[in-house]
Design a protein around this motif. Structure first.
Motif, PDB file in Angstrom:
ATOM      1  N   PRO A  81     -58.530 -83.526 -18.856  1.00  0.00           N
ATOM      2  CA  PRO A  81     -58.533 -84.862 -19.468  1.00  0.00           C
ATOM      3  C   PRO A  81     -59.243 -84.851 -20.813  1.00  0.00           C
ATOM      4  CG  PRO A  81     -59.086 -85.011 -17.147  1.00  0.00           C
ATOM      5  CD  PRO A  81     -59.062 -83.550 -17.473  1.00  0.00           C
ATOM      6  N   GLY A  82     -58.561 -85.395 -21.816  1.00  0.00           N
ATOM      7  CA  GLY A  82     -59.143 -85.502 -23.137  1.00  0.00           C
ATOM      8  C   GLY A  82     -59.129 -84.232 -23.948  1.00  0.00           C
ATOM      9  N   GLN A  83     -58.521 -83.156 -23.420  1.00  0.00           N
ATOM     10  CA  GLN A  83     -58.522 -81.886 -24.143  1.00  0.00           C
ATOM     11  C   GLN A  83     -57.099 -81.461 -24.490  1.00  0.00           C
ATOM     12  OE1 GLN A  83     -60.945 -78.800 -22.449  1.00  0.00           O
ATOM     13  NE2 GLN A  83     -62.625 -80.191 -21.930  1.00  0.00           N
ATOM     14  N   ASP A  84     -57.002 -80.365 -25.229  1.00  0.00           N
ATOM     15  CA  ASP A  84     -55.708 -79.891 -25.693  1.00  0.00           C
ATOM     16  C   ASP A  84     -54.848 -79.402 -24.536  1.00  0.00           C
ATOM     17  OD1 ASP A  84     -56.289 -80.344 -28.397  1.00  0.00           O
ATOM     18  OD2 ASP A  84     -57.362 -78.428 -28.532  1.00  0.00           O
ATOM     19  N   ARG A  85     -53.546 -79.619 -24.673  1.00  0.00           N
ATOM     20  CA  ARG A  85     -52.601 -79.128 -23.671  1.00  0.00           C
ATOM     21  C   ARG A  85     -52.346 -77.644 -23.885  1.00  0.00           C
ATOM     22  NH1 ARG A  85     -47.623 -83.120 -24.453  1.00  0.00           N
ATOM     23  NH2 ARG A  85     -47.907 -82.298 -26.557  1.00  0.00           N
ATOM     24  N   GLY A  86     -52.061 -76.966 -22.796  1.00  0.00           N
ATOM     25  CA  GLY A  86     -51.662 -75.562 -22.911  1.00  0.00           C
ATOM     26  C   GLY A  86     -52.246 -74.700 -21.822  1.00  0.00           C
ATOM     27  N   VAL A  87     -51.433 -73.740 -21.361  1.00  0.00           N
ATOM     28  CA  VAL A  87     -51.849 -72.762 -20.356  1.00  0.00           C
ATOM     29  C   VAL A  87     -51.573 -71.375 -20.931  1.00  0.00           C
ATOM     30  CG1 VAL A  87     -51.502 -71.905 -18.013  1.00  0.00           C
ATOM     31  CG2 VAL A  87     -51.290 -74.364 -18.474  1.00  0.00           C
ATOM     32  N   TRP A  88     -52.587 -70.530 -20.891  1.00  0.00           N
ATOM     33  CA  TRP A  88     -52.449 -69.124 -21.264  1.00  0.00           C
ATOM     34  C   TRP A  88     -52.993 -68.315 -20.093  1.00  0.00           C
ATOM     35  CZ3 TRP A  88     -53.461 -73.023 -24.604  1.00  0.00           C
ATOM     36  CH2 TRP A  88     -52.670 -73.106 -25.766  1.00  0.00           C
ATOM     37  N   TRP A  89     -52.097 -67.823 -19.286  1.00  0.00           N
ATOM     38  CA  TRP A  89     -52.526 -67.179 -18.040  1.00  0.00           C
ATOM     39  C   TRP A  89     -52.393 -65.662 -18.102  1.00  0.00           C
ATOM     40  CZ3 TRP A  89     -48.134 -70.156 -15.150  1.00  0.00           C
ATOM     41  CH2 TRP A  89     -46.905 -69.540 -15.365  1.00  0.00           C
ATOM     42  N   ASP A  90     -52.921 -65.001 -17.071  1.00  0.00           N
ATOM     43  CA  ASP A  90     -52.781 -63.562 -16.866  1.00  0.00           C
ATOM     44  C   ASP A  90     -52.176 -63.316 -15.499  1.00  0.00           C
ATOM     45  OD1 ASP A  90     -54.055 -62.506 -19.305  1.00  0.00           O
ATOM     46  OD2 ASP A  90     -55.881 -63.429 -18.486  1.00  0.00           O
ATOM     47  N   PHE A  91     -51.446 -62.206 -15.388  1.00  0.00           N
ATOM     48  CA  PHE A  91     -50.879 -61.828 -14.093  1.00  0.00           C
ATOM     49  C   PHE A  91     -51.999 -61.401 -13.160  1.00  0.00           C
ATOM     50  CE2 PHE A  91     -48.833 -58.437 -11.421  1.00  0.00           C
ATOM     51  CZ  PHE A  91     -48.080 -59.309 -10.633  1.00  0.00           C
ATOM     52  N   ASP A  92     -51.949 -61.910 -11.918  1.00  0.00           N
ATOM     53  CA  ASP A  92     -53.056 -61.691 -10.979  1.00  0.00           C
ATOM     54  C   ASP A  92     -52.607 -61.077  -9.667  1.00  0.00           C
ATOM     55  OD1 ASP A  92     -55.769 -61.762 -10.453  1.00  0.00           O
ATOM     56  OD2 ASP A  92     -55.675 -63.730  -9.482  1.00  0.00           O
ATOM     57  N   GLY A  93     -51.363 -60.533  -9.622  1.00  0.00           N
ATOM     58  CA  GLY A  93     -50.959 -59.801  -8.428  1.00  0.00           C
ATOM     59  C   GLY A  93     -49.705 -60.341  -7.771  1.00  0.00           C
ATOM     60  N   ALA A  94     -49.116 -59.484  -6.945  1.00  0.00           N
ATOM     61  CA  ALA A  94     -47.894 -59.811  -6.212  1.00  0.00           C
ATOM     62  C   ALA A  94     -48.113 -59.575  -4.729  1.00  0.00           C
ATOM     63  CB  ALA A  94     -46.725 -58.969  -6.711  1.00  0.00           C
ATOM     64  N   GLU A  95     -47.455 -60.389  -3.932  1.00  0.00           N
ATOM     65  CA  GLU A  95     -47.525 -60.257  -2.472  1.00  0.00           C
ATOM     66  C   GLU A  95     -46.103 -60.294  -1.928  1.00  0.00           C
ATOM     67  OE1 GLU A  95     -49.177 -62.852   1.328  1.00  0.00           O
ATOM     68  OE2 GLU A  95     -50.056 -63.150  -0.660  1.00  0.00           O
ATOM     69  N   GLU A  96     -45.658 -59.174  -1.368  1.00  0.00           N
ATOM     70  CA  GLU A  96     -44.306 -59.076  -0.825  1.00  0.00           C
ATOM     71  C   GLU A  96     -44.334 -59.207   0.685  1.00  0.00           C
ATOM     72  OE1 GLU A  96     -41.178 -56.412  -2.788  1.00  0.00           O
ATOM     73  OE2 GLU A  96     -43.046 -55.328  -3.148  1.00  0.00           O
ATOM     74  N   GLY A  97     -43.343 -59.911   1.226  1.00  0.00           N
ATOM     75  CA  GLY A  97     -43.157 -60.007   2.665  1.00  0.00           C
ATOM     76  C   GLY A  97     -41.707 -59.736   3.007  1.00  0.00           C
ATOM     77  N   GLU A  98     -41.352 -59.920   4.261  1.00  0.00           N
ATOM     78  CA  GLU A  98     -39.978 -59.741   4.687  1.00  0.00           C
ATOM     79  C   GLU A  98     -39.149 -60.903   4.143  1.00  0.00           C
ATOM     80  OE1 GLU A  98     -36.832 -57.794   6.234  1.00  0.00           O
ATOM     81  OE2 GLU A  98     -38.905 -57.081   6.339  1.00  0.00           O
ATOM     82  N   GLY A  99     -38.419 -60.633   3.074  1.00  0.00           N
ATOM     83  CA  GLY A  99     -37.609 -61.677   2.478  1.00  0.00           C
ATOM     84  C   GLY A  99     -38.388 -62.693   1.670  1.00  0.00           C
ATOM     85  N   SER A 100     -39.588 -62.342   1.243  1.00  0.00           N
ATOM     86  CA  SER A 100     -40.391 -63.291   0.473  1.00  0.00           C
ATOM     87  C   SER A 100     -41.156 -62.561  -0.617  1.00  0.00           C
ATOM     88  CB  SER A 100     -41.361 -64.049   1.374  1.00  0.00           C
ATOM     89  OG  SER A 100     -42.345 -63.175   1.903  1.00  0.00           O
ATOM     90  N   LEU A 101     -41.565 -63.319  -1.624  1.00  0.00           N
ATOM     91  CA  LEU A 101     -42.328 -62.776  -2.743  1.00  0.00           C
ATOM     92  C   LEU A 101     -43.194 -63.889  -3.307  1.00  0.00           C
ATOM     93  CD1 LEU A 101     -42.842 -60.518  -4.899  1.00  0.00           C
ATOM     94  CD2 LEU A 101     -40.915 -61.504  -6.191  1.00  0.00           C
ATOM     95  N   ARG A 102     -44.460 -63.541  -3.641  1.00  0.00           N
ATOM     96  CA  ARG A 102     -45.386 -64.475  -4.279  1.00  0.00           C
ATOM     97  C   ARG A 102     -46.015 -63.770  -5.481  1.00  0.00           C
ATOM     98  NH1 ARG A 102     -47.182 -68.820  -1.174  1.00  0.00           N
ATOM     99  NH2 ARG A 102     -49.257 -68.721  -2.110  1.00  0.00           N
ATOM    100  N   LEU A 103     -45.847 -64.361  -6.658  1.00  0.00           N
ATOM    101  CA  LEU A 103     -46.410 -63.820  -7.888  1.00  0.00           C
ATOM    102  C   LEU A 103     -47.465 -64.793  -8.396  1.00  0.00           C
ATOM    103  CD1 LEU A 103     -43.087 -62.727  -9.657  1.00  0.00           C
ATOM    104  CD2 LEU A 103     -44.598 -61.328  -8.235  1.00  0.00           C
ATOM    105  N   THR A 104     -48.678 -64.284  -8.615  1.00  0.00           N
ATOM    106  CA  THR A 104     -49.803 -65.151  -8.967  1.00  0.00           C
ATOM    107  C   THR A 104     -50.226 -64.931 -10.414  1.00  0.00           C
ATOM    108  OG1 THR A 104     -50.589 -65.137  -6.686  1.00  0.00           O
ATOM    109  CG2 THR A 104     -52.167 -65.787  -8.377  1.00  0.00           C
TER     110      THR A 104
END
Length: 692
Positions: A81-104
């Protein structure tokens, strides 16, 4: 050469490969198509030359925030709130499952963790995608899409989507997009009648088709951008009523799911992918026969009384109906559309012997019994509104407009949800009600909740959706044998969250034969026949007024879940006899229609149109054939019968017409087609072919 991580999700016939980009901290699509398409250089690779934009702006990114992607459209826009818009993120890992994927991905400066989620659906070629957003600080989310989908094209992108208005929903519409942005959506608190939350994309005239469908019964958008370099990027997500969603520290927001599908067999093949997915959503309920329904609305309107309804029920039972539904007008104060909503008690004047004996009288005819309700609506003159005026959407100091002479309950409130649940429980337990038609006939206008300290922090649309789904989930758990029909002034609220919790939906209030044919043609591109309620009525055409026979109306309605809505008292004995024959035929083919593989044969603009249903286990093919051209009788000049080419049959096999005994080779039916001699007295036919 540097190697970047790749992950591949596989369905029955397709694969979807994601890679970590070599150009920055984001995931991008590497390949999507038939199994094995990932073996080779990516069709989404680009020359990596940019001028006045960043690499992120042209990358085939799976999801990017404003900040990293500043110019060409982002899926996420966040700020403190009240600050500049914007996201600058870093890759934080992947989690694979049977038929699933999560990228953080994490932005520690902003205090936001973003997880891109993928999941295959067993037995289908659908991949579900959604995003989870978790904050450690107070954040404002001005955009929070579910996902982005990238499709390589060599020229123009052909977009297919479903448009319309009330009484003209699901019109299949196409647009060739060479460059620029296309967007559609709804701010009506529901998907709406103007657009369905569904889109198909093809590479110009190429056969292969990609599709997406957003699972969200509230405000939404789908935006397609034809970008430089030969890519179409499609973003989809919900649209908050307040324009922004506030996340408190520790909160996690989960976006709606976006279903993604691919078929090498064009729009027709893509429709079969969606049909299989919707059969998956039905679960065990798929195996319950959809009963032939009679609904009394078009016969009696608000003029509901026990004697008249029982007379109609007797006629309906005689022609073979299995279910009798009393529509609007059965409850107190409902002599017209100006009153009664909210006071859900049977009108004693309409049922002088009591509602229980009336229901028993219906069931004694061998019919199941159903009721129409509009749980989200309230009439200003109702007792409910007098007792709880705070339950409706309104803005303090502003006039409350009436739409269809009614107001809308704030279903995001827990007390309103509890009232609706209690009311429905009472109706379904006090009386032997086996079918519930849930309607919703007005959008929210003055959408506010008086007494709230920070109205801009509410997220009313999402709260209403959560309340709506909570009530449906309660009905499914507490009354599992009740059949539920979804309706919103026709087809105004049809998407996968609703379809997962209902048994059938009402595509349109327009039941005229040729109008309805056009509606059902578009509907079947996105949705399965086992959810498509369709009635035989006497309604004249609105947009196409040409006359069609009773046979045409039946064959058209038999393409989905058959219902009758005509005033049977006005039918002749010959009409009722004909109806009896058609209903009996429908019962013979209904399992093939509802569970078979569907092929849409042409368009309603062609002189002959059809829908083909194949059951590979039994070797039975059902063809609903309809003459949409002129009905001038036998031609006076040389000619021949109309032909409807079938698809998907074995050329070497032989097929026998179960009624006429005629036999055809598969090659003949594929090359020449089934013959039909249309005339002024013969404009529709139902053909059952048995593979020999």
């Amino acid at each position: 050469m540097t190697s970047y991580p790749r992950w591949t999700l596989r369905t029955e016939r397709t694969s979807y490969t994601v890679r970590l980009s070599p150009d920055g901290p984001w995931a991008e699509l590497d390949a999507w198509g038939p199994l094995g398409v990932e073996d080779g250089p990516s069709a989404l690779d680009w020359w990596r030359r940019t001028h006045f934009v960043t690499p992120a702006d042209v990358a085939p990114a799976e999801y990017l925030p404003y900040g990293l992607r500043p110019f060409t459209g982002s899926e996420l826009m966040a700020a403190r709130p009240g600050q500049d818009r914007g996201v600058w993120w870093d890759f934080d890992g992947a989690e694979e499952g049977e038929g699933s994927l999560r990228l953080t991905f994490t932005d520690d400066v902003l205090g936001l963790r973003t997880v891109l989620c993928y999941e295959t659906v067993p037995g289908t070629d659908v991949i579900l995608r959604w995003t989870e957003l978790t904050s450690t600080e107070e954040l404002r989310l001005e955009r929070l899409d579910s996902a982005a989908v990238n499709i390589p094209v060599t020229g123009v992108a052909r977009l297919t989507y479903l448009t319309g208005q009330w009484s003209q929903e699901f019109q299949r519409t196409q647009l060739d997009l060479a460059r620029g942005t296309f967007t559609m959506g709804s701010l009506q608190g529901a998907p709406g009648h103007a657009y369905a939350p569904w889109l198909a994309v093809q590479d110009g005239e190429a056969e292969a088709a990609y599709g997406i469908a957003l699972e969200w019964p509230g405000n939404w958008h789908i935006t397609a951008e034809a970008e430089a370099g030969g890519t179409v990027r499609v973003r989809a997500g919900r649209v908050p009523h307040e324009g922004v969603v506030h996340l408190a520290p520790g909160d996690t927001l989960t976006t709606p799911r976006l279903a993604c599908a691919f078929s090498p067999d064009g729009l027709d093949g893509l429709s079969r992918v969606w049909h299989r997915y919707e059969r998956h959503l039905a679960g065990e309920r798929l195996h319950r026969p959809r009963k032939v329904l009679y609904n009394s609305w078009e016969a009696t309107g608000f003029d509901v009384d026990a004697a008249g309804q029982l007379e109609l029920a007797k006629l309906a039972a005689d022609i073979g109906a299995e279910l009798f539904v009393v529509d609007d007008g059965w409850f107190t104060g409902r002599g017209d559309d100006t009153g009664g909503l909210g006071d859900w008690y049977p009108d004693p004047a309409a049922f002088p012997q009591g509602f229980g004996p009336f229901v028993e009288g219906i069931r004694a005819l061998g019919l199941d019994f159903g009721l129409w309700v509009e749980p989200e609506a309230v009439s200003p003159a109702s007792r409910l509104y007098a007792e709880h005026p705070e339950w409706v959407y309104r803005i303090e100091g502003r006039p409350a407009r009436l739409v269809r002479n009614q107001l809308l309950l704030d279903l995001g409130r827990t007390d309103v949800q509890d009232f609706v649940i209690g009311m429905l429980d009472r109706l379904l337990t006090e009386h032997a009600v086996g079918y519930l038609k849930w309607d919703m006939n007005r959008p929210p206008t003055e959408r506010g909740r008086p007494g709230t300290e920070r109205a801009d922090h509410l997220d009313l649309d999402a709260q209403h959706v959560a309340g709506y789904l909570r009530v449906l989930d309660h009905l499914r758990a507490t009354h599992p044998d009740v059949t539920i029909e979804g309706c919103a002034g026709g087809g105004g609220r049809i998407e996968h969250a609703t379809l997962a919790r209902t048994d059938v939906v009402w595509p349109s209030d327009n039941t005229a034969p040729l109008d309805r044919l056009s509606i059902q043609h578009g509907f079947l591109h996105a949705h399965a026949p086992h959810v498509m309620s369709s009635w035989v009525t006497d309604a004249p055409g609105v947009f196409d007024p040409r006359h069609r026979s009773l046979a045409f109306r039946f064959v058209n309605a038999m393409c989905g879940v058959l219902g009758i809505g005509a005033d049977l008292r006005a039918w002749t004995s010959d009409q009722r006899t004909e109806a009896t024959r058609w209903i009996a035929r429908y019962k013979e083919v209904r399992e093939t229609v509802h569970r078979g593989d569907v092929r849409i044969l042409g368009t309603p603009e062609a002189p002959t149109f059809g829908v083909q249903y194949d059951d590979p286990e039994t070797g039975r093919t059902v063809v609903a054939a309809l003459s949409t051209g002129r009905l001038d009788g036998a031609p006076l000049v040389p000619g021949g019968p109309a032909r409807l080419r079938l698809r998907g049959l074995s050329p070497q096999a032989r097929y026998r017409d179960a009624e006429s005994g005629s036999e055809y080779s598969g090659a003949h039916l594929l090359h020449y087609g089934l013959p039909f001699a249309w005339s002024a007295c013969h404009d529709a036919e139902l053909v059952v072919l048995i593979r020999q």
